[in-house]
Design an enzyme around this catalytic site. Structure first.
Site, short mmCIF file in Angstrom:
data_model
loop_
_atom_site.label_atom_id
_atom_site.label_comp_id
_atom_site.label_asym_id
_atom_site.label_seq_id
_atom_site.Cartn_x
_atom_site.Cartn_y
_atom_site.Cartn_z
N LYS A 194 -12.52 -14.90 15.20
CA LYS A 194 -11.00 -14.12 15.15
C LYS A 194 -11.07 -13.76 14.10
O LYS A 194 -11.08 -14.02 12.77
CB LYS A 194 -10.05 -15.24 15.80
CG LYS A 194 -9.43 -16.55 14.74
CD LYS A 194 -8.31 -17.33 14.98
CE LYS A 194 -7.66 -18.15 14.64
NZ LYS A 194 -7.10 -19.01 14.83
N ARG A 196 3.53 -23.84 20.59
CA ARG A 196 2.94 -22.10 21.15
C ARG A 196 2.98 -21.86 21.92
O ARG A 196 3.67 -22.08 23.11
CB ARG A 196 2.51 -22.02 19.52
CG ARG A 196 3.28 -22.42 18.62
CD ARG A 196 1.45 -21.50 17.57
NE ARG A 196 0.71 -21.99 17.93
CZ ARG A 196 -0.43 -21.99 16.62
NH1 ARG A 196 -0.65 -20.87 15.88
NH2 ARG A 196 -2.00 -22.32 17.37
N TYR A 202 4.04 -3.99 -15.01
CA TYR A 202 5.67 -3.61 -14.70
C TYR A 202 6.43 -4.64 -14.83
O TYR A 202 5.45 -5.96 -14.51
CB TYR A 202 4.83 -3.29 -13.33
CG TYR A 202 4.10 -1.83 -12.71
CD1 TYR A 202 4.89 -0.73 -12.98
CD2 TYR A 202 2.98 -1.83 -12.33
CE1 TYR A 202 4.15 0.08 -13.19
CE2 TYR A 202 2.79 -0.76 -11.86
CZ TYR A 202 3.68 0.56 -12.42
OH TYR A 202 2.95 2.02 -11.58
N MET A 239 -0.82 -2.26 -7.69
CA MET A 239 -1.80 -1.25 -7.10
C MET A 239 -3.18 -1.48 -7.23
O MET A 239 -4.13 -1.85 -6.03
CB MET A 239 -1.58 0.01 -6.28
CG MET A 239 -1.95 0.64 -5.34
SD MET A 239 -1.53 2.31 -5.02
CE MET A 239 0.12 1.88 -3.97
#
Length: 369
Positions: free
Chosen positions: A35, A130, A257, A305
């Site tokens: 999955k 669940r 940053y 990033m």
């Protein structure tokens, strides 16, 4: 030239981890759980390493079609069953087995016209809360399915909530075995943690099938209590990049940053061509482990990033050259063979190895070895 970052999927490691899962549950068959696009590895890329499994377990019809297109003719199990009635037709056409966890799925089966009866796995909610029928309603659900001409065979399944921790599985396996007593059909209850920690000494936990998920991908479900090395698992994904710049800092200089890191002494840092847009966790703090030229060091400052900054001082102090072009292993196996387990990086970032694997960004080139 392309940006110097790459993920590598290790076929031999997938094979090794599959063998480890099989050894942990003697006499049981093994579902290879693929999955989430094989936990971020890519179904097509992972297939060769996992084709020794007895079946593939996944979530949706698109993933099932991809496995069939790869030439797999063995069992495929939809772990959450079908999501709407028309899915049943494709289940018939692709010979898919599927979970049944609610009354609506039984209703859809009862209305379905098919010439190929279905193999279903009736799911019990034994305590995770669940999906699945609670124990008090489980036999009634079985009776409904057993009366349907659309159903050829019924197997039984549940999922453990605490197989990787101290609470354990006793309360759930007892509930499951009581509710399924004397019902004919195969059983599957064990996920990766239960397979490694509990299946060896208890035939009830092994069942007929175990569902090997994260164990296949070289991560320990119960980290940090046990490491991947403790379980004999090998890393199946390496994320590596190159250093593209260096800076010399003096005491008091800050990095990145927010100036969240301040040098307390003269030091050299390297700028690595990897950032949160590549799937590296933005919230990874200063001190998150990384390998540079196979030597363990740490990140410093915030993850950007497209870039991460790492401390090169330990390498220089050890007499190891490091600079522009040096290899940085964010997790996995360095070229020299040194290993940084993905679980260590995940722990430092306050998450789990599963998330890091699944978060690998599409812009990262991937190769298979």
């Amino acid at each position: 030239m392309p940006r110097p970052i790459q993920a590598t999927i290790h076929t031999a490691a997938l094979q090794q981890n599959l063998a480890r899962a099989r050894a942990a549950a003697p006499d049981a068959r093994v579902w290879a759980v693929v999955k989430a696009n094989a936990y971020g590895h890519g179904i097509e890329r992972a297939f060769e390493g996992l084709r020794g499994a007895d079946g593939f377990a996944l979530l949706d019809l698109g993933e099932a079609e991809r496995v069939r297109q790869l030439g797999w003719r063995g069992p495929i199990l939809l772990l959450e069953g079908v999501f709407e009635p028309r899915d049943l037709e494709l289940c018939s056409r692709l010979s898919l087995w599927h979970a049944v966890h609610c009354d609506e799925q039984i209703d859809w089966l009862s209305a379905h016209k098919t010439h190929a009866p279905h193999r279903v796995f009736l799911k019990m909610n034994s305590g995770m809360n669940r999906l699945g029928f609670p124990p008090a309603r489980y036999r009634a659900a079985w009776a409904r399915l057993n009366a349907l001409p659309q159903v050829d065979e019924i197997s039984f399944m549940t999922h453990f909530s605490d197989a990787d921790g101290p609470r354990g599985i006793a309360h759930q396996i007892d509930a499951f075995c009581t509710a399924t007593q004397d019902l004919p059909g195969e059983r599957t209850v064990s996920n990766s943690a239960a397979t490694l920690r509990h299946a060896g000494g208890d035939a009830r936990v092994r069942g007929d099938w175990v569902r090997a998920g994260i164990v296949l991908y070289g991560s320990a479900a119960d980290h940090p209590e046990h490491t991947a090395a403790h379980w004999g698992l090998a890393p199946t994904m390496t994320l590596s990049a190159r250093i593209i710049g260096t800076q010399q800092l003096q005491a008091g200089d800050t990095v990145g940053y927010g100036s969240s890191f301040t040098a307390d002494r003269p030091m050299t840092i390297g700028v690595v061509a990897c950032g949160y847009a590549d799937g590296y966790p933005r919230h990874a703090p200063t001190g998150t482990p990384v390998l540079v030229n196979g030597v363990r060091t740490r990140t410093v400052g915030r993850v950007s990033m497209d870039m991460i900054t790492v401390d090169l001082t330990p390498l220089h102090e050890a007499g190891v050259e490091a600079g522009v072009g040096s290899e940085a292993t964010l997790w996995g196996r360095a070229s020299c063979g040194a290993v940084l387990c993905i679980d260590e990086v995940a722990q430092a970032a306050g998450t789990v190895g599963y998330e890091l694997m699944c978060a690998l960004a599409p812009r990262v080139p991937v190769v298979v070895d």
